[in-house]
Design a protein around this motif. Structure first.
Motif, PDB file in Angstrom:
ATOM      1  N   MET A 159      43.017  62.090  43.819  1.00  0.00           N
ATOM      2  CA  MET A 159      42.010  61.757  42.810  1.00  0.00           C
ATOM      3  C   MET A 159      40.812  61.057  43.470  1.00  0.00           C
ATOM      4  N   THR A 160      39.655  61.261  42.877  1.00  0.00           N
ATOM      5  CA  THR A 160      38.443  60.628  43.370  1.00  0.00           C
ATOM      6  C   THR A 160      38.013  59.522  42.412  1.00  0.00           C
ATOM      7  N   GLU A 161      37.775  58.334  42.964  1.00  0.00           N
ATOM      8  CA  GLU A 161      37.238  57.229  42.180  1.00  0.00           C
ATOM      9  C   GLU A 161      35.713  57.290  42.232  1.00  0.00           C
ATOM     10  N   ILE A 162      35.090  57.176  41.081  1.00  0.00           N
ATOM     11  CA  ILE A 162      33.634  57.058  41.008  1.00  0.00           C
ATOM     12  C   ILE A 162      33.368  55.765  40.251  1.00  0.00           C
ATOM     13  N   GLU A 163      32.731  54.796  40.901  1.00  0.00           N
ATOM     14  CA  GLU A 163      32.647  53.475  40.278  1.00  0.00           C
ATOM     15  C   GLU A 163      31.372  52.746  40.652  1.00  0.00           C
ATOM     16  N   ILE A 164      31.067  51.756  39.836  1.00  0.00           N
ATOM     17  CA  ILE A 164      30.000  50.804  40.122  1.00  0.00           C
ATOM     18  C   ILE A 164      30.547  49.410  39.860  1.00  0.00           C
ATOM     19  N   LYS A 165      29.884  48.415  40.445  1.00  0.00           N
ATOM     20  CA  LYS A 165      30.215  47.032  40.109  1.00  0.00           C
ATOM     21  C   LYS A 165      28.921  46.253  39.962  1.00  0.00           C
ATOM     22  N   ALA A 166      28.957  45.244  39.100  1.00  0.00           N
ATOM     23  CA  ALA A 166      27.763  44.461  38.816  1.00  0.00           C
ATOM     24  C   ALA A 166      28.135  42.993  38.694  1.00  0.00           C
ATOM     25  N   HIS A 167      27.200  42.138  39.056  1.00  0.00           N
ATOM     26  CA  HIS A 167      27.409  40.700  38.904  1.00  0.00           C
ATOM     27  C   HIS A 167      27.469  40.338  37.418  1.00  0.00           C
ATOM     28  N   VAL A 168      28.319  39.373  37.104  1.00  0.00           N
ATOM     29  CA  VAL A 168      28.462  38.870  35.733  1.00  0.00           C
ATOM     30  C   VAL A 168      28.183  37.367  35.766  1.00  0.00           C
ATOM     31  N   TYR A 169      27.321  36.909  34.859  1.00  0.00           N
ATOM     32  CA  TYR A 169      26.939  35.499  34.843  1.00  0.00           C
ATOM     33  C   TYR A 169      27.436  34.770  33.603  1.00  0.00           C
ATOM     34  N   ASP A 170      28.038  35.498  32.652  1.00  0.00           N
ATOM     35  CA  ASP A 170      28.610  34.864  31.466  1.00  0.00           C
ATOM     36  C   ASP A 170      29.803  35.695  31.019  1.00  0.00           C
ATOM     37  N   VAL A 171      31.002  35.355  31.521  1.00  0.00           N
ATOM     38  CA  VAL A 171      32.207  36.140  31.247  1.00  0.00           C
ATOM     39  C   VAL A 171      32.563  36.162  29.763  1.00  0.00           C
ATOM     40  N   PRO A 172      32.550  35.013  29.032  1.00  0.00           N
ATOM     41  CA  PRO A 172      32.896  35.072  27.598  1.00  0.00           C
ATOM     42  C   PRO A 172      32.003  36.023  26.801  1.00  0.00           C
ATOM     43  N   VAL A 173      30.713  36.033  27.103  1.00  0.00           N
ATOM     44  CA  VAL A 173      29.803  36.941  26.396  1.00  0.00           C
ATOM     45  C   VAL A 173      30.148  38.390  26.734  1.00  0.00           C
ATOM     46  N   LEU A 174      30.432  38.666  27.999  1.00  0.00           N
ATOM     47  CA  LEU A 174      30.809  40.021  28.398  1.00  0.00           C
ATOM     48  C   LEU A 174      32.081  40.470  27.688  1.00  0.00           C
ATOM     49  N   PHE A 180      32.447  39.640  38.473  1.00  0.00           N
ATOM     50  CA  PHE A 180      31.889  40.988  38.511  1.00  0.00           C
ATOM     51  C   PHE A 180      32.491  41.825  37.390  1.00  0.00           C
ATOM     52  N   LEU A 181      31.777  42.875  37.007  1.00  0.00           N
ATOM     53  CA  LEU A 181      32.324  43.931  36.162  1.00  0.00           C
ATOM     54  C   LEU A 181      32.396  45.187  37.005  1.00  0.00           C
ATOM     55  N   GLU A 182      33.596  45.739  37.154  1.00  0.00           N
ATOM     56  CA  GLU A 182      33.777  47.019  37.825  1.00  0.00           C
ATOM     57  C   GLU A 182      34.072  48.069  36.761  1.00  0.00           C
ATOM     58  N   ILE A 183      33.374  49.191  36.832  1.00  0.00           N
ATOM     59  CA  ILE A 183      33.615  50.298  35.913  1.00  0.00           C
ATOM     60  C   ILE A 183      33.986  51.503  36.758  1.00  0.00           C
ATOM     61  N   GLU A 184      35.145  52.079  36.469  1.00  0.00           N
ATOM     62  CA  GLU A 184      35.685  53.145  37.315  1.00  0.00           C
ATOM     63  C   GLU A 184      36.099  54.352  36.483  1.00  0.00           C
ATOM     64  N   ILE A 185      35.749  55.516  36.982  1.00  0.00           N
ATOM     65  CA  ILE A 185      36.195  56.791  36.421  1.00  0.00           C
ATOM     66  C   ILE A 185      36.994  57.518  37.493  1.00  0.00           C
ATOM     67  N   LEU A 186      38.150  58.047  37.127  1.00  0.00           N
ATOM     68  CA  LEU A 186      38.955  58.856  38.026  1.00  0.00           C
ATOM     69  C   LEU A 186      38.712  60.327  37.707  1.00  0.00           C
ATOM     70  N   SER A 187      38.436  61.090  38.743  1.00  0.00           N
ATOM     71  CA  SER A 187      38.139  62.509  38.540  1.00  0.00           C
ATOM     72  C   SER A 187      38.914  63.346  39.550  1.00  0.00           C
ATOM     73  N   GLU A 188      39.332  64.520  39.113  1.00  0.00           N
ATOM     74  CA  GLU A 188      39.973  65.459  40.038  1.00  0.00           C
ATOM     75  C   GLU A 188      38.945  66.175  40.899  1.00  0.00           C
ATOM     76  N   LYS A 189      37.658  66.091  40.531  1.00  0.00           N
ATOM     77  CA  LYS A 189      36.594  66.765  41.269  1.00  0.00           C
ATOM     78  C   LYS A 189      35.598  65.736  41.787  1.00  0.00           C
ATOM     79  N   ASP A 190      34.911  66.076  42.887  1.00  0.00           N
ATOM     80  CA  ASP A 190      33.866  65.200  43.405  1.00  0.00           C
ATOM     81  C   ASP A 190      32.600  65.990  43.742  1.00  0.00           C
TER      82      ASP A 190
END
Length: 203
Positions: A1-16, A149-159
């Motif tokens: 499987m291929t991971e496609i992801e981004i991560k971003a800084h988070v400055y207020d976890v409760p709000v997120l 941080f917030l990491e958002i990841e999608i798993l895909s069978e294709k890249d």
């Protein structure tokens, strides 16, 4: 499987997390203790580096019965891609398996010639949301001493290019739903950030 992801800084976890609760489902709380090992091989290149990397992970999951511990061996071919839209995407080919005795595997690593390269501890609250790619994972992560941080990841069978482009659009959509601007996306790997922090702070 291929991971496609981004991560971003988070400055207020409760709000997120309040925003995540409006469209994603809470999954679990885990702590991931990672040790990275490098094996230098003269004359060979691994994504532009002269060493390959393996990771041993101890995952501690909070359950109703207490803490459940699972150990994993991961071999990941990582690539940082600058998309046409200027987004810093990680596109990773990951192979992973459960390990019953990580100490035995570590002994083999050292006999082969691996060296310990980096340690990292990540405390995570996992959320999930359905997409056309299947379940996407949104992880609210604390990585000491780097912050949240917030990491958002999608798993895909294709890249292929079209799949990565469509996944990028979904990642941007989920980031916006989370209330995080694209300006807070972090293009560097955690390990690079940890090395830079250590160099700057004499550690």
């Amino acid at each position: 499987m291929t991971e496609i992801e981004i991560k971003a800084h988070v400055y207020d976890v409760p709000v997120l997390e309040a925003r995540l609760a409006t469209f994603a489902s809470y999954q679990q709380t885990v702590e991931r203790r990672d040790t990275y090992y490098h094996l230098h091989i003269d004359g060979k290149s691994f994504n532009g580096k002269d060493y390959l990397t393996a990771r041993l992970r101890m995952e501690l999951k909070q359950t109703e019965a207490g803490i459940q511990t699972t150990n994993y061996l991961t071999y990941k071919k990582k690539e940082l891609v600058q998309s046409a839209a200027g987004l810093a995407l990680e596109v990773n080919d990951e192979k992973e398996t459960i390990v019953s005795d990580p100490a035995a595997l570590e002994a083999l690593f050292f006999d082969i010639g691996f060296v310990t390269a980096q340690k990292k501890c990540k405390k995570v609250r996992d959320y999930g949301v359905r997409t056309e790619f299947g379940q996407a994972t949104l992880e609210v992560c604390t990585v000491e001493p780097l912050g949240d941080f917030l990491e958002i990841e999608i798993l895909s069978e294709k890249d292929d290019e079209d799949t990565v482009r469509r996944a990028e659009a979904k990642l941007k959509e989920l980031l916006a739903q989370s209330g995080i601007p694209e300006s807070q996306i972090e293009p560097k790997y955690y390990n690079q950030m940890l090395r830079e922090y250590a160099a700057q702070n004499g550690r």
